[in-house]
Scaffold this motif. Structure first.
Motif, PDB file in Angstrom:
ATOM      1  N   TRP A  28       0.822  -1.226   0.000  1.00 46.84           N
ATOM      2  CA  TRP A  28       0.000   0.000   0.000  1.00 46.84           C
ATOM      3  C   TRP A  28       0.848   1.266   0.000  1.00 46.84           C
ATOM      4  O   TRP A  28       0.419   2.308  -0.481  1.00 46.84           O
ATOM      5  CB  TRP A  28      -0.908   0.022   1.229  1.00 46.84           C
ATOM      6  CG  TRP A  28      -2.074  -0.915   1.179  1.00 46.84           C
ATOM      7  CD1 TRP A  28      -2.344  -1.923   2.053  1.00 46.84           C
ATOM      8  CD2 TRP A  28      -3.158  -0.924   0.221  1.00 46.84           C
ATOM      9  NE1 TRP A  28      -3.507  -2.575   1.710  1.00 46.84           N
ATOM     10  CE2 TRP A  28      -4.026  -1.975   0.584  1.00 46.84           C
ATOM     11  CE3 TRP A  28      -3.453  -0.164  -0.898  1.00 46.84           C
ATOM     12  CZ2 TRP A  28      -5.181  -2.276  -0.122  1.00 46.84           C
ATOM     13  CZ3 TRP A  28      -4.602  -0.455  -1.617  1.00 46.84           C
ATOM     14  CH2 TRP A  28      -5.447  -1.501  -1.229  1.00 46.84           C
TER      15      TRP A  28
ATOM     16  N   TRP B  25      -0.953   3.670  -2.645  1.00 46.66           N
ATOM     17  CA  TRP B  25      -1.818   4.829  -2.347  1.00 46.66           C
ATOM     18  C   TRP B  25      -1.387   6.106  -3.074  1.00 46.66           C
ATOM     19  O   TRP B  25      -2.237   6.784  -3.685  1.00 46.66           O
ATOM     20  CB  TRP B  25      -1.911   5.074  -0.839  1.00 46.66           C
ATOM     21  CG  TRP B  25      -2.814   4.092  -0.119  1.00 46.66           C
ATOM     22  CD1 TRP B  25      -2.476   3.328   0.945  1.00 46.66           C
ATOM     23  CD2 TRP B  25      -4.194   3.772  -0.413  1.00 46.66           C
ATOM     24  NE1 TRP B  25      -3.544   2.536   1.334  1.00 46.66           N
ATOM     25  CE2 TRP B  25      -4.604   2.788   0.525  1.00 46.66           C
ATOM     26  CE3 TRP B  25      -5.102   4.198  -1.382  1.00 46.66           C
ATOM     27  CZ2 TRP B  25      -5.891   2.246   0.532  1.00 46.66           C
ATOM     28  CZ3 TRP B  25      -6.380   3.656  -1.379  1.00 46.66           C
ATOM     29  CH2 TRP B  25      -6.758   2.696  -0.430  1.00 46.66           C
TER      30      TRP B  25
ATOM     31  N   TYR C 119     -11.194  -3.204   0.985  1.00 47.79           N
ATOM     32  CA  TYR C 119      -9.743  -3.292   0.951  1.00 47.79           C
ATOM     33  C   TYR C 119      -9.226  -3.492   2.370  1.00 47.79           C
ATOM     34  O   TYR C 119      -9.937  -3.229   3.345  1.00 47.79           O
ATOM     35  CB  TYR C 119      -9.121  -2.049   0.306  1.00 47.79           C
ATOM     36  CG  TYR C 119      -9.276  -0.792   1.119  1.00 47.79           C
ATOM     37  CD1 TYR C 119     -10.462  -0.066   1.097  1.00 47.79           C
ATOM     38  CD2 TYR C 119      -8.240  -0.327   1.931  1.00 47.79           C
ATOM     39  CE1 TYR C 119     -10.610   1.084   1.856  1.00 47.79           C
ATOM     40  CE2 TYR C 119      -8.380   0.823   2.687  1.00 47.79           C
ATOM     41  CZ  TYR C 119      -9.568   1.523   2.637  1.00 47.79           C
ATOM     42  OH  TYR C 119      -9.708   2.647   3.402  1.00 47.79           O
TER      43      TYR C 119
ATOM     44  N   ASN D  57      -5.307  -4.394   4.889  1.00 48.17           N
ATOM     45  CA  ASN D  57      -3.927  -4.872   5.006  1.00 48.17           C
ATOM     46  C   ASN D  57      -3.974  -6.390   5.026  1.00 48.17           C
ATOM     47  O   ASN D  57      -4.895  -6.974   5.589  1.00 48.17           O
ATOM     48  CB  ASN D  57      -3.315  -4.410   6.331  1.00 48.17           C
ATOM     49  CG  ASN D  57      -2.779  -3.002   6.250  1.00 48.17           C
ATOM     50  OD1 ASN D  57      -2.383  -2.543   5.189  1.00 48.17           O
ATOM     51  ND2 ASN D  57      -2.761  -2.318   7.376  1.00 48.17           N
TER      52      ASN D  57
ATOM     53  N   MET E 291      -1.241  -6.294   0.647  1.00 52.60           N
ATOM     54  CA  MET E 291      -2.498  -5.614   0.369  1.00 52.60           C
ATOM     55  C   MET E 291      -3.586  -6.626  -0.002  1.00 52.60           C
ATOM     56  O   MET E 291      -3.302  -7.750  -0.401  1.00 52.60           O
ATOM     57  CB  MET E 291      -2.324  -4.579  -0.750  1.00 52.60           C
ATOM     58  CG  MET E 291      -1.634  -5.053  -2.006  1.00 52.60           C
ATOM     59  SD  MET E 291      -2.644  -6.017  -3.150  1.00 52.60           S
ATOM     60  CE  MET E 291      -3.707  -4.772  -3.821  1.00 52.60           C
TER      61      MET E 291
ATOM     62  N   LYS F 124     -13.347  -0.769   4.714  1.00 52.33           N
ATOM     63  CA  LYS F 124     -12.009  -1.271   5.016  1.00 52.33           C
ATOM     64  C   LYS F 124     -12.161  -2.427   5.995  1.00 52.33           C
ATOM     65  O   LYS F 124     -12.939  -2.338   6.941  1.00 52.33           O
ATOM     66  CB  LYS F 124     -11.145  -0.163   5.623  1.00 52.33           C
ATOM     67  CG  LYS F 124      -9.729  -0.622   5.864  1.00 52.33           C
ATOM     68  CD  LYS F 124      -8.811   0.464   6.363  1.00 52.33           C
ATOM     69  CE  LYS F 124      -7.411  -0.140   6.540  1.00 52.33           C
ATOM     70  NZ  LYS F 124      -6.442   0.790   7.080  1.00 52.33           N
TER      71      LYS F 124
END
Lengths: 855, 50
Positions: A16, A20, A40, A42, A319, A332
């Protein structure tokens, strides 16, 4: 979740931290589209972060001790040689085997390690497909050996999907490094400036992509898995050139190569764009990586020389993005691990999850919440699972795959002595297995393996002693740890490994704080950009209760490495001690966001919330900490007990008053529903105060004199801007909503109290429900009253008096005078008395069935 | 229903004369990102030029 299709795309090492900024600049539109339309997160990696182990965990839902892939290579004792790990090394069924058994068609392309390909229902293009050059010079003279693709009938059409590195034009390579000019004087002596590496990695991934798109276009499939190593290999080769410029890197080399990594991500996104364009709306798409890649201060300029050293640059978090008809939008997710993917895929296809799988379905990503079904183990199921029935002949050239692993630095060049190679491979894999057990906190098994390893002859023992050193420090067995540290320093005369931190930990553990401080300060003077040193110094300062210093140390650690969950947790812990509770909550949340499975962070959050008076949420945080801790979390359990006591003990309600009028004050009448708030509103109205009301709620049989309510109060948690209108007026706000008032105003709260049993019975009757007393509700109201009491004490703009409902009904002058003094405005007491109608007090515990003004 | 890809939509990429296009998007990389169709088209184009 009906039977839909799933496309699983693996981007090795995608991170990420690179993604990003590119998305922000509009340079990864395909992934951005998926994020906007999906979820989305981690993705937490496993230890050790070696790709063959990790991608097998993705495909099996199991940790490497169960799936059996323990590194990049393994020993072939029969042939007395070492070879790359293969599908034959896997000890458990992969997701495509289960799908085969359940009648689904899978296409698997390039997944690591899938050679030799398994005879599944569908097509399997093994990870050797793109790596077999057979000393060919170019595409025209480039046979594809047998045994790389199942079924073999696809061999001819997929053969042409390969791109040979020699086919790659310089212009294609230059798209990644636009300013490269081999003619420049200073570049003439630099071999090829990375051009060959780039063209080889690019050609191999174009090959995978072409094979995948061919299969997507020409075959029917239910599940498709495609693995790209493009980002990982590009990062290994070129991350050292990525901005910010590393110290010692010549300017012209930095300028030439600085955009390569970003450009690699963009090319990967272009390939994703094509994939998205080829699937319909019935397809759920998952894009994920197995780990991240260091792109900042933790990049290693000079890679140490030991097997798999390049993996030191792998970051803990990769990710995860998912989008499609079954997937939620715009959320998230937290706490994902690689081992969760296979159980999630099974759940998506309505199949049971194996109880022997280490992962769990990611239920938070689905629109529809369905109960997960389980079976003991897919491995124990009889039937056809598309597995090898006999060991296939290995006709392939392992040498080339080995060479690639050597080029990438994942394995050392094999020794001339074959026995030595075999021994080294066995030891490396045993070491990796020990690390797997360490990652599972099974210290005893890890230790047993490491004890065996340090007895080996003719191998480098340093890594095993290092592992034992770290393990014993984790166990707080400092005496044994000190022995390993001494041993290590004896083994290496010019000691290459950093042991400052572990040495400091041993010194702290043995009570030698001063010596530990000397070690850390010396190390920090040499390496001020090493965040772990600041973290250890902070722990030292915390032990001495130097909270401000600890805070500064942790802020420095976070400035260097801002996504380390441990740093944020310890800062939150420190801030609680400094009574900066709001800031503590913020850091505790960051920590949990990074690693959900972090009991200490939940505990610290609980501490901070409790101090802020948010007991309900504090309790949830403590409960989460207790649940996550593998053994009993004694502190969390005690904290929960304390909160429960606070919430359920006899409540001592005390007034908080200054008997004077405040400019633009808002008088609030509050209480639990059915505790006499409407009566109080009517009395104040009669006495001369203007109520803020819209008369939306009309008088009824439960409250024949009207409610005097204001509808926007009900949504005060979303919008409290209307409070401006309540200035110099009286408004009714029920107890649970008081917390949402704005701190911009001064409040005079008249809080009605009444026997809780009567309150609950009155509510029950109003709702037409049974006359039995729900004790749980009584307990809940007790907690509510306690929360109001805490809120009142915490908020500087709030003054509050408690008024007993029965006393009010009696109309005693003392009670009414208390109210008028509190409000600070002269009110007509006689008119207030006139509003009282004792006939409406019907819901005493012995009450008959009549109406009242109790709400 | 699987969407049918039209290579003609990417004609401008195939016709691009600026092979040293510094932009990562487009150029011949754009063709390679199209997968098997792009790779074949690129090979054919190269043969024509020879």
């Amino acid at each position: 979740m009906s039977k839909k299709k799933v496309l699983l795309i693996g981007w090795d090492a995608a991170d990420w931290q690179i993604i990003w900024p590119l998305i922000k600049a509009g340079k990864m539109p395909a992934l951005e589209k998926l994020i906007k339309n999906g979820v989305y997160a981690n993705m937490s990696t496993l230890n050790p972060p070696y790709s063959p182990m990790l991608w097998t965990s993705v495909a099996t839902g199991k940790t490497p001790d169960k799936h059996g892939i323990l590194g990049f290579i393994e020993a072939d004792v029969e042939k007395q040689q070492i070879k790359p790990v293969s599908s034959l090394s896997r000890k458990t069924r992969a997701i495509w085997n289960i799908f085969h058994n359940q009648g689904l068609k899978s296409n698997v392309v390039g997944w690591w390690p899938t050679n030799p390909p398994e005879p599944i229902n569908g097509v399997m293009v093994s990870d050797f497909f793109q790596k077999q050059y057979q000393k060919s010079k170019g595409f025209e003279d480039w046979p594809l050996p047998d045994g790389v693709i199942h079924p073999e009938s696809f061999k001819e059409q997929l053969k042409e999907c390969r791109m040979h590195p020699n086919e790659m034009s310089l212009e294609q390579v230059l798209a990644f490094m636009p300013t490269y000019t081999p003619q420049k004087k200073e570049e003439k002596n630099e071999k090829d400036g990375g051009v060959f590496t780039l063209s080889k990695v690019l050609a191999q991934n174009v090959s995978i992509h072409a094979a995948a798109t061919r299969l997507m276009r020409t075959t029917e499939w239910d599940f498709m898995a495609v693995y790209y190593d493009f980002i990982d290999h590009m990062c290994h080769a070129f991350m050292k050139f990525h901005p910010p410029q590393l110290k010692g890197l010549p300017d012209h080399i930095f300028e030439r190569n600085k955009d390569i990594v970003n450009n690699a991500y963009q090319f990967q996104d272009m390939m994703l764009d094509r994939m998205i364009s080829m699937v319909g709306e019935d397809t759920n798409i998952i894009v994920m990586s197995d780990h991240g890649y260091e792109s900042g201060n933790k990049r290693i300029v000079k890679m140490p020389k030991f097997a798999a050293a390049p993996a030191l640059e792998h970051r803990q978090f990769g990710m995860f993005v998912a989008a499609g008809p079954d997937i939620k939008k715009g959320e998230k997710l937290f706490g994902l691990s690689l081992i969760d993917i296979a159980p999630t895929l099974l759940h998506m296809f309505d199949m049971p999850v194996g109880k022997d799988m280490d992962g769990k379905p990611i239920l938070g990503m689905f629109n529809e919440q369905k109960k997960v079904s389980y079976i003991d183990s897919w491995d124990a199921m009889p039937g056809d699972f598309g597995e090898h029935s006999k060991l296939p002949q290995n006709t392939l050239d392992d040498e080339q795959v080995m060479q690639q692993l050597i080029d990438l630095g994942y394995i050392d060049k094999p020794d001339e002595d074959k026995k030595k190679n075999i021994k080294r491979a066995k030891c490396d894999n045993k070491h990796n297995l020990a690390r797997v057990y360490l990652g599972k906190s099974d210290f005893a098994t890890a230790k047993k393996l490491l004890y065996e390893l340090i007895e080996e002859q003719d191998v480098d023992l340093v890594p095993y002693f290092l592992e034992l050193l770290n393990l014993t420090v984790k166990e707080e067995n400092y005496e044994e740890a000190a022995g390993y540290l001494a041993k290590l320093r004896g083994l290496e005369k010019t000691f290459l490994y950093t042991t400052d931190i572990v040495e400091a930990k041993i010194l702290v553990g043995t009570g030698k704080l001063k010596e530990a401080r000397v070690v850390l300060n010396k190390a920090i003077a040499q390496k001020p950009n090493k965040s772990a040193l600041w973290y250890e110094l902070a722990k030292l300062n915390l032990a001495k209760q130097f909270y401000k210093k600890a805070k500064q140390d942790l802020e420095k650690a976070i400035a260097i490495e801002n996504d380390n969950a441990r740093y944020h947790q310890l800062l939150a812990h420190t801030l609680v001690r400094l009574e900066a509770h709001e800031e503590a909550i913020e850091h505790a949340f960051i920590s949990i966001e990074l690693v959900n499975y972090f009991p200490e962070a939940h505990y610290t959050l609980g501490e901070a919330l409790e101090k802020m008076g948010d007991l309900e949420n504090a309790k949830i945080a403590f409960e989460t900490a207790a649940r996550l801790k593998p053994k009993q979390h004694h502190r969390a359990n005690k904290a929960i007990e304390n909160i429960e006591e606070k919430l359920t003990d006899a409540i001592e309600l005390t007034d908080k008053v200054a008997y004077k009028h405040r400019e633009n004050q808002i008088v609030v009448v509050s209480g639990l529903p059915r505790s006499g708030t409407s009566l109080m509103m009517q009395m104040l109205h009669q006495g001369g105060l203007t109520p803020l009301t819209d008369s939306e709620r009309e008088a009824d049989v439960s409250n024949p004199k009207g409610y005097l309510e204001y509808k926007p109060v009900m949504s005060i948690h979303k919008d409290n801007s209307w409070l401006e209108k309540a200035q110099n007026k009286v408004v009714k706000i029920v107890a649970p909503l008081l917390n949402f008032t704005s701190p911009a105003y001064r409040y005079k709260v008249i809080f009605m109290t009444r026997d809780l049993t009567e309150v609950v019975m009155s509510q029950q009757k109003m709702k037409g429900e049974a006359k039995t007393l729900p004790l749980q509700l009584v307990e809940k109201f007790k907690k509510q009253l306690q929360l109001v009491n805490i809120w009142k004490d915490k908020e500087p703009g709030v003054e509050l008096i408690y008024v007993d409902y029965k006393e009010l009904l009696n109309g005693e002058d003392a009670t009414l005078l208390k109210i008028t003094d509190f409000v600070g405005i002269p009110l007509d007491i006689q008119k207030m008395k006139g509003a009282i109608d004792t006939s409406l007090y019907r819901n005493r515990v012995t009450a008959t069935n009549e109406s009242s003004t109790e709400s | 229903m699987r969407k049918k890809h039209k290579i003609t939509e990417k004609k401008e990429i195939l016709d691009s004369k600026d092979l040293t296009d510094n932009m990562i998007r487009g150029g011949y990389l754009g063709v390679l990102a199209l997968g098997d169709i792009g790779l074949t088209a690129w090979r054919n184009k190269r043969k024509e030029r020879k």
